[in-house]
Design a protein around this motif. Sequence first.
Motif, PDB file in Angstrom:
ATOM      1  N   TYR A  82      -5.884  17.880 -19.339  1.00 41.19           N
ATOM      2  CA  TYR A  82      -6.865  18.278 -20.349  1.00 41.19           C
ATOM      3  C   TYR A  82      -6.279  19.476 -21.094  1.00 41.19           C
ATOM      4  O   TYR A  82      -6.091  20.558 -20.522  1.00 41.19           O
ATOM      5  N   ASP A  83      -5.985  19.272 -22.366  1.00 36.52           N
ATOM      6  CA  ASP A  83      -5.385  20.309 -23.208  1.00 36.52           C
ATOM      7  C   ASP A  83      -6.513  21.125 -23.835  1.00 36.52           C
ATOM      8  O   ASP A  83      -7.227  20.641 -24.730  1.00 36.52           O
ATOM      9  N   LYS A  84      -6.662  22.366 -23.384  1.00 34.71           N
ATOM     10  CA  LYS A  84      -7.745  23.204 -23.897  1.00 34.71           C
ATOM     11  C   LYS A  84      -7.579  23.507 -25.384  1.00 34.71           C
ATOM     12  O   LYS A  84      -8.574  23.715 -26.095  1.00 34.71           O
ATOM     13  N   LYS A  85      -6.347  23.534 -25.847  1.00 31.58           N
ATOM     14  CA  LYS A  85      -6.124  23.813 -27.269  1.00 31.58           C
ATOM     15  C   LYS A  85      -6.633  22.689 -28.153  1.00 31.58           C
ATOM     16  O   LYS A  85      -7.006  22.916 -29.308  1.00 31.58           O
ATOM     17  N   ARG A  86      -6.650  21.477 -27.601  1.00 31.83           N
ATOM     18  CA  ARG A  86      -7.127  20.321 -28.374  1.00 31.83           C
ATOM     19  C   ARG A  86      -8.491  19.839 -27.888  1.00 31.83           C
ATOM     20  O   ARG A  86      -9.057  18.907 -28.459  1.00 31.83           O
ATOM     21  N   SER A  87      -9.007  20.466 -26.821  1.00 32.72           N
ATOM     22  CA  SER A  87     -10.293  20.060 -26.229  1.00 32.72           C
ATOM     23  C   SER A  87     -10.319  18.553 -25.989  1.00 32.72           C
ATOM     24  O   SER A  87     -11.235  17.831 -26.410  1.00 32.72           O
ATOM     25  N   ALA A  88      -9.295  18.076 -25.286  1.00 30.38           N
ATOM     26  CA  ALA A  88      -9.189  16.638 -25.056  1.00 30.38           C
ATOM     27  C   ALA A  88      -8.266  16.343 -23.881  1.00 30.38           C
ATOM     28  O   ALA A  88      -7.358  17.126 -23.562  1.00 30.38           O
ATOM     29  N   ILE A  89      -8.507  15.203 -23.227  1.00 32.37           N
ATOM     30  CA  ILE A  89      -7.554  14.659 -22.253  1.00 32.37           C
ATOM     31  C   ILE A  89      -6.495  13.925 -23.062  1.00 32.37           C
ATOM     32  O   ILE A  89      -6.794  12.933 -23.729  1.00 32.37           O
ATOM     33  N   THR A  90      -5.277  14.414 -22.992  1.00 29.43           N
ATOM     34  CA  THR A  90      -4.249  13.942 -23.929  1.00 29.43           C
ATOM     35  C   THR A  90      -3.123  13.131 -23.288  1.00 29.43           C
ATOM     36  O   THR A  90      -2.454  12.356 -23.979  1.00 29.43           O
ATOM     37  N   SER A  91      -2.876  13.306 -21.978  1.00 30.14           N
ATOM     38  CA  SER A  91      -1.693  12.685 -21.387  1.00 30.14           C
ATOM     39  C   SER A  91      -1.849  12.573 -19.878  1.00 30.14           C
ATOM     40  O   SER A  91      -2.843  13.039 -19.301  1.00 30.14           O
ATOM     41  N   VAL A  92      -0.839  11.974 -19.248  1.00 28.67           N
ATOM     42  CA  VAL A  92      -0.862  11.780 -17.807  1.00 28.67           C
ATOM     43  C   VAL A  92       0.569  11.837 -17.286  1.00 28.67           C
ATOM     44  O   VAL A  92       1.510  11.467 -17.985  1.00 28.67           O
ATOM     45  N   SER A  93       0.735  12.330 -16.055  1.00 28.03           N
ATOM     46  CA  SER A  93       2.045  12.405 -15.397  1.00 28.03           C
ATOM     47  C   SER A  93       1.920  11.909 -13.969  1.00 28.03           C
ATOM     48  O   SER A  93       0.813  11.777 -13.428  1.00 28.03           O
ATOM     49  N   ARG A  94       3.060  11.682 -13.366  1.00 32.68           N
ATOM     50  CA  ARG A  94       3.107  11.273 -11.964  1.00 32.68           C
ATOM     51  C   ARG A  94       3.596  12.441 -11.113  1.00 32.68           C
ATOM     52  O   ARG A  94       4.526  13.159 -11.491  1.00 32.68           O
ATOM     53  N   ILE A  95       2.996  12.611  -9.919  1.00 33.57           N
ATOM     54  CA  ILE A  95       3.469  13.611  -8.959  1.00 33.57           C
ATOM     55  C   ILE A  95       4.827  13.159  -8.430  1.00 33.57           C
ATOM     56  O   ILE A  95       4.964  12.061  -7.886  1.00 33.57           O
ATOM     57  N   ALA A  96       5.839  14.027  -8.560  1.00 34.28           N
ATOM     58  CA  ALA A  96       7.213  13.652  -8.201  1.00 34.28           C
ATOM     59  C   ALA A  96       7.677  14.251  -6.885  1.00 34.28           C
ATOM     60  O   ALA A  96       8.751  13.887  -6.393  1.00 34.28           O
ATOM     61  N   GLY A  97       6.925  15.160  -6.311  1.00 30.81           N
ATOM     62  CA  GLY A  97       7.370  15.790  -5.069  1.00 30.81           C
ATOM     63  C   GLY A  97       6.267  16.642  -4.473  1.00 30.81           C
ATOM     64  O   GLY A  97       5.192  16.815  -5.057  1.00 30.81           O
ATOM     65  N   ALA A  98       6.562  17.175  -3.297  1.00 32.64           N
ATOM     66  CA  ALA A  98       5.596  18.025  -2.606  1.00 32.64           C
ATOM     67  C   ALA A  98       5.548  19.410  -3.245  1.00 32.64           C
ATOM     68  O   ALA A  98       6.502  19.852  -3.880  1.00 32.64           O
TER      69      ALA A  98
END
Length: 534
Positions: A59-75
């Motif tokens: 959630y990008d506060k500068k754009r007030s929107a959910i803009t993208s998604v990533s995958r957890i790559a490690g611990a």
Amino acid sequence: MASANWWLGNPGERYWLESTDRADIGLDLRAPELDSKNEDNWRYSLFKSTIVGDLVFHYDKKRSAITSVSRIAGAWASREIVWAARGTSARERAAVPLRVPGYFVPLEDHISLENVISLDDLRLQRSVLEKIEKAIPRSKGKAAYFPFELSARPVRPLQGYAFKLPADMVRSFPAMQAAARQLLDLPGREKPEDLVRSAVSAIEREAKPYGISRLQQMRSHALGLSRTSRTIFGPGLKGPDWTFHLGGRGELQFNVGHDQLDNGGPAIRVGVAFSFQASRSFPKIDALLPKVARFNAWLRDHVEELGDLKMWFWQGLTRGPNVTPSPVTEASFKEGNFIFLGAVQPLAKFDPIAALQVLDRLLPLYEAVEFPSSKGANTIPAHGAGSLRDDILQIGKGREVVGGRWITASTKERLLNIYLRHAEVQRRLREALVEEGYCKILCEVPIGSRSVDLIGWLGEALWMFEIKTGPTVRSCLREALGQLLEYALWPGATKPDHVVVVGTPALDEKARRYIEELNRAFPVPLSYRQVPLD
């Protein structure tokens, strides 16, 4: 049962939300260890609960929107970070960025949503959000970790950085669902069951120099089977992402399967297990009860040598934490439970040689459980080196014998709880020694890094008693002799005048002759004493 972490046991709940105004969204997750009050705060620390492969929406506060998604790559890992709180109270006190102790979580495969989910979009779907938030199975008084405020005011992000996103929310917004599917279906990523299958094949391929390669020959000889399998596990997997050795359904089974690391990352487990799941071919788990009792007896005398291995329990779909190997309790002996002892390796970095070493170390345990009268049971390969000190008997640290709960214990508990059995043998032995004229009777008397189960004086002579809960006299003697040799021969140690192995089985003729032979060479008189419990 609901828990503070309501998503545990549900692999579909793999989504999170980062609420931030960072310029480098998608690089990693990072947050301070403590909040401005120097307290742990889940709105910062929650991302420590992520596991490799989970997805985090941004959630990008500068754009007030959910803009993208990533995958957890490690611990997650500790690291000093630059941080300034962004909430209302932080603005009021003019918080400035500072270097503080923190942690970070690496990310990969960052992609943008085809259509961002704006705050206005979320407000239009307030009823959907309320339904999703209400359905979270949290315990009374526990946080839901939901990222949005649903009060009398319009929907808005909660103050904080780290949040848990229910899978229902991802499914409710097509742009989020499409992005999630894109990451979950990226080519080149093998499924866990394929990696487990590859791990089993690697174990079979490299097994020849190891004792575990002769498992099926051992079973055929002991059980009188007419045919012997050429492989340990046989073709294919016996479950969606796990398998066990051929013939192992009603045994202490050598088990390989998909599991998790201490940090929650995906892993392959290798070790031994009891499956208390009844089936058409195995209708009653009570058939495993004597085997669990032998497992407990063996484990008590070898637990120090298995200190680097771990044990954990599954209750249905819920996995318990990794714990130090310990006996199976009556409470754990329940239909549907799964109990595992062994080690885990990262899912994508499996080493078959390390796996075979673990299986070989557990082979004596399997022998002791499945074939208690066979030669070679109740021994364990050497693992690691330890130094023994000059051992002086510390009489002042011994204690009086304490009676157990034998009278009130159930039949099942009397059979499975080796500590209960051990305590009851101590109690009965002490009563007998008092009647025989022994004095200064103490138990658990420290001698170096060990302790003698029970000591007593008969006149001027010091007697040492070593109690074993093995199922046969032979196993009791085998388990006790190493300790007794140490007591009798180690330079500088307190020397007993007599040593006694104490067990519950009756002495047979072969064991009597064996003790006679031992006494021809043993520097201190050795005897066996039965203290029956049944």
